[in-house]
Motif scaffolding. Structure first.
Motif, mmCIF file in Angstrom:
data_model
loop_
_atom_site.group_PDB
_atom_site.id
_atom_site.type_symbol
_atom_site.label_atom_id
_atom_site.label_comp_id
_atom_site.label_asym_id
_atom_site.label_seq_id
_atom_site.Cartn_x
_atom_site.Cartn_y
_atom_site.Cartn_z
ATOM 1 N N ALA A 46 -50.054 -37.743 -48.908
ATOM 2 C CA ALA A 46 -49.100 -37.638 -47.812
ATOM 3 C C ALA A 46 -49.619 -38.363 -46.580
ATOM 4 O O ALA A 46 -48.890 -39.123 -45.928
ATOM 5 C CB ALA A 46 -48.834 -36.173 -47.489
ATOM 6 N N ILE A 47 -50.892 -38.152 -46.253
ATOM 7 C CA ILE A 47 -51.485 -38.825 -45.094
ATOM 8 C C ILE A 47 -51.524 -40.327 -45.312
ATOM 9 O O ILE A 47 -51.185 -41.117 -44.427
ATOM 10 C CB ILE A 47 -52.902 -38.279 -44.829
ATOM 11 C CG1 ILE A 47 -52.826 -36.815 -44.379
ATOM 12 C CG2 ILE A 47 -53.617 -39.118 -43.774
ATOM 13 C CD1 ILE A 47 -54.181 -36.149 -44.207
ATOM 14 N N ARG A 48 -51.919 -40.740 -46.516
ATOM 15 C CA ARG A 48 -52.012 -42.173 -46.808
ATOM 16 C C ARG A 48 -50.642 -42.853 -46.721
ATOM 17 O O ARG A 48 -50.547 -44.013 -46.327
ATOM 18 C CB ARG A 48 -52.613 -42.378 -48.199
ATOM 19 C CG ARG A 48 -52.819 -43.847 -48.562
ATOM 20 C CD ARG A 48 -53.526 -43.996 -49.890
ATOM 21 N NE ARG A 48 -54.919 -43.570 -49.796
ATOM 22 C CZ ARG A 48 -55.459 -42.609 -50.521
ATOM 23 N NH1 ARG A 48 -54.711 -41.952 -51.402
ATOM 24 N NH2 ARG A 48 -56.729 -42.296 -50.394
ATOM 25 N N SER A 49 -49.584 -42.133 -47.086
ATOM 26 C CA SER A 49 -48.246 -42.725 -47.075
ATOM 27 C C SER A 49 -47.555 -42.604 -45.723
ATOM 28 O O SER A 49 -46.462 -43.135 -45.538
ATOM 29 C CB SER A 49 -47.370 -42.062 -48.147
ATOM 30 O OG SER A 49 -47.135 -40.697 -47.819
ATOM 31 N N GLY A 50 -48.177 -41.881 -44.768
ATOM 32 C CA GLY A 50 -47.575 -41.742 -43.452
ATOM 33 C C GLY A 50 -46.692 -40.526 -43.284
ATOM 34 O O GLY A 50 -45.991 -40.386 -42.275
ATOM 35 N N LEU A 51 -46.688 -39.624 -44.277
ATOM 36 C CA LEU A 51 -45.926 -38.383 -44.166
ATOM 37 C C LEU A 51 -46.717 -37.421 -43.284
ATOM 38 O O LEU A 51 -47.757 -36.906 -43.690
ATOM 39 C CB LEU A 51 -45.686 -37.770 -45.544
ATOM 40 C CG LEU A 51 -44.891 -36.465 -45.585
ATOM 41 C CD1 LEU A 51 -43.471 -36.670 -45.065
ATOM 42 C CD2 LEU A 51 -44.854 -35.903 -47.002
ATOM 43 N N THR A 52 -46.239 -37.178 -42.075
ATOM 44 C CA THR A 52 -46.991 -36.383 -41.109
ATOM 45 C C THR A 52 -46.866 -34.885 -41.380
ATOM 46 O O THR A 52 -45.982 -34.442 -42.117
ATOM 47 C CB THR A 52 -46.499 -36.667 -39.678
ATOM 48 O OG1 THR A 52 -45.121 -36.261 -39.577
ATOM 49 C CG2 THR A 52 -46.629 -38.144 -39.341
ATOM 50 N N LEU B 29 -43.853 -32.622 -43.139
ATOM 51 C CA LEU B 29 -44.108 -31.779 -44.305
ATOM 52 C C LEU B 29 -43.705 -30.335 -44.030
ATOM 53 O O LEU B 29 -43.167 -29.656 -44.904
ATOM 54 C CB LEU B 29 -45.583 -31.854 -44.690
ATOM 55 C CG LEU B 29 -46.003 -31.076 -45.950
ATOM 56 C CD1 LEU B 29 -45.223 -31.549 -47.165
ATOM 57 C CD2 LEU B 29 -47.511 -31.220 -46.189
ATOM 58 N N VAL B 30 -43.941 -29.866 -42.800
ATOM 59 C CA VAL B 30 -43.546 -28.507 -42.436
ATOM 60 C C VAL B 30 -42.032 -28.351 -42.535
ATOM 61 O O VAL B 30 -41.525 -27.339 -43.031
ATOM 62 C CB VAL B 30 -44.032 -28.167 -41.013
ATOM 63 C CG1 VAL B 30 -43.384 -26.886 -40.503
ATOM 64 C CG2 VAL B 30 -45.547 -28.009 -41.001
#
Length: 284
Positions: free
Chosen positions: A29-35, A39-40
């Motif tokens: 998620a972090i690598r793909s830019g999903l903050t 996610l929350v």
């Protein structure tokens, strides 16, 4: 111990395994830019959807208050999110088509040998002869065989020789890294694996087979050898299961159920031990 204490205890015991299984998902998620806020928001929608549909009482209508109690999400937020539905996981048409064609090529005696190896196929055969066109048309008539062939050649799935024969390069559909197809299988396969494990934890008697063989304290050479060998064993098992499923599944046995048989292989270096350190004995 009352139900409230038992629930709290279960939640506490769940945190450690949940943190472990979520770690690689947080990494991607972090690598793909999903903050984290994004996610929350996704988790909030899922909590409301699962509570609304999976925890409904048979004798009463589900209410915002009860969903709020189950999830810990404010009642106003519950009211806003209810009925929105969880993210829909639709199989992309190209993935479904490719999987079905490959499954037939590997399982149908017309297009494979007795060991389950796919036969090289002429692109266009004579009447009644096995061919690539015949293979594609036996699965779908929505797309011309030539279109499928061009797509598969471009993706390196098949090669076409000078005699116009088509040979399957990979015996499994391996999507390109980071592609929509690979992300689809990330969600599908992990969902089914986790769902099987959760069902076993919740049931008095485990329903699904969910086991692994694991050894620690290995040298790099042994770990790599075991990885190669386990790939061979896994492909043999998948090919055999595919042939039996193909023989059993037909229009006469059509129904609302789905089935998934999967395997995984994983190896990593743990800690700071030297690669040439003596390997310890592991246990399956």
């Amino acid at each position: 111990m009352n139900d409230r204490d038992r629930t709290a205890l279960d939640a506490g015991r769940l945190q450690a395994p949940l943190a472990r299984l979520l770690r690689p998902l947080v990494r991607i998620a972090i690598r793909s830019g999903l903050t984290f806020p994004a996610l929350v928001n996704l988790l909030r929608e899922l909590y409301v959807n699962v509570a609304e549909n999976d925890f409904a009482l048979t004798s009463k209508n589900q209410t915002d208050s009860r969903v709020s109690l189950l999830t810990g999400i404010h009642r106003k937020e519950v009211s806003r999110l209810r009925g929105a539905g969880a993210p829909v996981n639709v199989v992309p048409a190209s993935i479904s088509r490719t999987s079905r064609i490959l499954a037939r090529w590997l399982a149908d005696a017309e297009f494979s040998d007795r060991a389950g190896r796919p036969l090289p196929l002429p692109r266009i055969g004579s009447a009644g002869e096995a061919s690539f066109d015949r293979l594609v048309e036996s699965v779908t008539r929505d797309v011309r065989p030539r279109v499928v062939l061009d797509e598969w050649i471009d993706r390196g799935l098949v090669v076409q020789d000078a005699e116009d024969r088509i040979t399957l390069v990979e015996q499994a559909f391996v999507p390109k890294s980071g592609s929509d197809q690979q992300l689809y299988y990330l969600g599908r396969n992990l969902h089914d694996h986790i769902a099987a494990a959760v069902a076993n934890v919740e049931a008095q008697t485990p329903r699904f087979l969910e086991r692994a063989v694991h050894y620690d304290g290995l040298t790099r050479e042994v770990a790599e050898m075991l990885e190669r060998r386990s790939r061979e064993i896994a492909m043999d098992a998948l090919t055999s299961a595919n042939r039996e499923a193909h023989a059993a599944a037909g229009e006469e046995n059509a129904g609302p159920w789905r089935w998934n048989f999967g395997v995984y292989v994983y190896a990593e270096k743990v800690g700071g031990a030297d690669d040439d350190a003596d390997g310890g004995e592991g246990k399956p």
